[in-house]
Design a protein around this motif. Structure first.
Motif, PDB file in Angstrom:
ATOM      1  N   ARG A   1      10.243 -27.182  11.658  1.00  0.00           N
ATOM      2  CA  ARG A   1       9.432 -26.038  11.285  1.00  0.00           C
ATOM      3  C   ARG A   1       9.967 -24.782  11.976  1.00  0.00           C
ATOM      4  N   PRO A   2      10.126 -23.662  11.219  1.00  0.00           N
ATOM      5  CA  PRO A   2      10.693 -22.450  11.816  1.00  0.00           C
ATOM      6  C   PRO A   2       9.727 -21.832  12.811  1.00  0.00           C
TER       7      PRO A   2
ATOM      8  N   SER B   1       6.891 -22.891  -0.960  1.00  0.00           N
ATOM      9  CA  SER B   1       6.117 -23.272   0.219  1.00  0.00           C
ATOM     10  C   SER B   1       6.997 -23.818   1.340  1.00  0.00           C
ATOM     11  N   GLN B   2       8.276 -24.090   1.045  1.00  0.00           N
ATOM     12  CA  GLN B   2       9.188 -24.596   2.063  1.00  0.00           C
ATOM     13  C   GLN B   2       9.518 -23.504   3.081  1.00  0.00           C
TER      14      GLN B   2
ATOM     15  N   LEU C   1       0.355 -17.906   1.184  1.00  0.00           N
ATOM     16  CA  LEU C   1       1.485 -18.079   0.279  1.00  0.00           C
ATOM     17  C   LEU C   1       1.903 -19.543   0.126  1.00  0.00           C
ATOM     18  N   PRO C   2       2.009 -20.321   1.221  1.00  0.00           N
ATOM     19  CA  PRO C   2       2.358 -21.739   1.034  1.00  0.00           C
ATOM     20  C   PRO C   2       1.365 -22.459   0.131  1.00  0.00           C
ATOM     21  N   GLU C   3       0.089 -22.165   0.302  1.00  0.00           N
ATOM     22  CA  GLU C   3      -0.946 -22.793  -0.530  1.00  0.00           C
ATOM     23  C   GLU C   3      -0.798 -22.382  -1.991  1.00  0.00           C
TER      24      GLU C   3
ATOM     25  N   GLN D   1       2.155 -24.196  -3.598  1.00  0.00           N
ATOM     26  CA  GLN D   1       1.844 -25.613  -3.808  1.00  0.00           C
ATOM     27  C   GLN D   1       0.964 -25.790  -5.035  1.00  0.00           C
ATOM     28  N   GLN D   2       0.096 -24.835  -5.288  1.00  0.00           N
ATOM     29  CA  GLN D   2      -0.778 -24.908  -6.455  1.00  0.00           C
ATOM     30  C   GLN D   2      -0.018 -24.720  -7.763  1.00  0.00           C
ATOM     31  N   LEU D   3       1.180 -24.119  -7.703  1.00  0.00           N
ATOM     32  CA  LEU D   3       1.970 -23.947  -8.923  1.00  0.00           C
ATOM     33  C   LEU D   3       2.402 -25.284  -9.505  1.00  0.00           C
ATOM     34  N   GLY D   4       2.594 -26.288  -8.655  1.00  0.00           N
ATOM     35  CA  GLY D   4       3.021 -27.599  -9.125  1.00  0.00           C
ATOM     36  C   GLY D   4       4.516 -27.797  -9.020  1.00  0.00           C
ATOM     37  N   GLN D   5       4.929 -29.046  -8.998  1.00  0.00           N
ATOM     38  CA  GLN D   5       6.336 -29.386  -8.822  1.00  0.00           C
ATOM     39  C   GLN D   5       7.179 -29.067 -10.051  1.00  0.00           C
TER      40      GLN D   5
END
Length: 338
Positions: free
Chosen positions: A75-76, A302-303, A284-286, A289-293
């Motif tokens: 994790r950065p 989210s990375q 932003l990460p959330e 993630q909600q956009l989907g793979q």
């Protein structure tokens, strides 16, 4: 870190850390130009690219988030985005004033150059420049509206206002191609900023940047912009109340609220950067993630590596806001290893 207390906290941390890294420091030079030069920071690399390579990164140009040689992929370290109000007198203890000589000339205050700065950063990530030439304002409008990423969102409220403002602005440019509608925006002469609502500010940004980038990049930047507005709609009024009341504890405990009130449609850009920390580090990460793979992204995500891109883009965006007189603030970036 909240905007109100950032300067005092950073002054203290600067005293604890001692002198900042100088040009003679040969360690941690993680920003590499393809010509062989290396730098301590992105702004320093940017300045080199602009002065020596006409803003065109040579093959092999690398940033920390895409440098294969780096070790330790955990994790950065947390990035602190320090909000600074530039209509106040700066002194030698202000964090902005202690940047290295390489960084001082890194950013311009001209709108077109701030967009070019952003494009140069995108160049370091991939090939995102627009290959098609638009000959008319009608062609630009068609491109912006046709490729607007509305299919990514189930709730029209997330994007409809921004999209409507894009149509409004581009229609005005079609009617009067020799006049820039942004110059007609009403000015608050007391605060010396435009009275333009945030949704329209973000629409202007997409109108000016969108035709300069390809479809994939435009969809990603537009999605990022929609997320930026969503974050402000959810956090804006609470954050502004805490900021104006001087309640530091409340500022550190800003939580997301589901609200039908449209902060971005009702407020101008005076406090547009107030929730920048929460937006990047928490929301932003959330959102991604909600956009989907199934929605593959090249710039944002989210990375950790893609969140770093969001940090840099947000800073460039803040400089564009400032250059257009939408706000009196810009963002400065500091990490806990500086």
């Amino acid at each position: 870190m909240d905007a109100q207390n950032s300067a005092a906290k950073d002054d203290q941390s600067l005293q604890q850390r001692g002198k900042r890294r100088g040009r003679s420091d040969q360690n941690n030079r993680d920003y590499f130009c393809g010509c062989g030069k290396s730098y301590l920071s992105y702004p320093a690399l940017y300045t080199h690219l602009k002065q020596k390579h006409d803003s065109k990164p040579p093959d092999g140009t690398l940033l920390p988030n895409n440098t294969a040689q780096r070790t330790g992929r955990g994790r950065p370290k947390k990035v602190f985005i320090i909000l600074q109000t530039l209509n106040m007198q700066l002194d030698e203890n202000d964090p902005k004033s202690v940047k290295s000589d390489d960084e001082k000339s890194a950013y311009s205050n001209e709108p077109e150059e701030t967009l070019e700065d952003m494009l140069v950063f995108l160049d370091s990530l991939g090939s995102f420049r627009q290959g098609e030439k638009f000959n008319t304002e009608e062609e630009k409008q068609k491109y912006l509206l046709k490729n607007f990423p509305k299919e990514y969102f189930s709730n029209n409220n997330d994007f409809q206002s921004i999209m409507d403002h894009i149509k409004e602005i581009t229609t005005e440019k079609i009617k009067n191609p020799t006049e820039d509608p942004i110059n007609k925006e009403e000015i608050d002469h007391v605060k010396n900023i435009k009275k333009t609502c945030i949704n329209k500010i973000l629409a202007y940004f997409l109108v000016y940047l969108g035709p300069k980038i390809n479809v994939d990049a435009y969809k990603e930047i537009a999605t990022f912009t929609i997320f930026f507005a969503r974050s402000l709609n959810q956090l804006g009024y609470q954050a502004q109340q805490a900021y104006e009341s001087g309640d530091a504890e409340q500022q550190n405990q800003i939580i997301k609220v589901e609200s039908t009130s449209q902060y971005c449609e009702e407020q101008n850009g005076e406090q547009i950067l107030l929730t920048a920390n929460e937006f990047i580090l928490q929301m932003l990460p959330e959102f991604y993630q909600q956009l989907g793979q199934d929605k593959k992204t090249q710039i944002f995500g989210s990375q950790p590596e893609k969140l770093k891109n969001a940090v840099y883009i947000t800073q460039h965006l803040s400089y564009w806001f400032y250059s257009q007189k939408f706000t009196n603030c810009r963002l400065a970036l500091y990490t806990d290893d500086e």
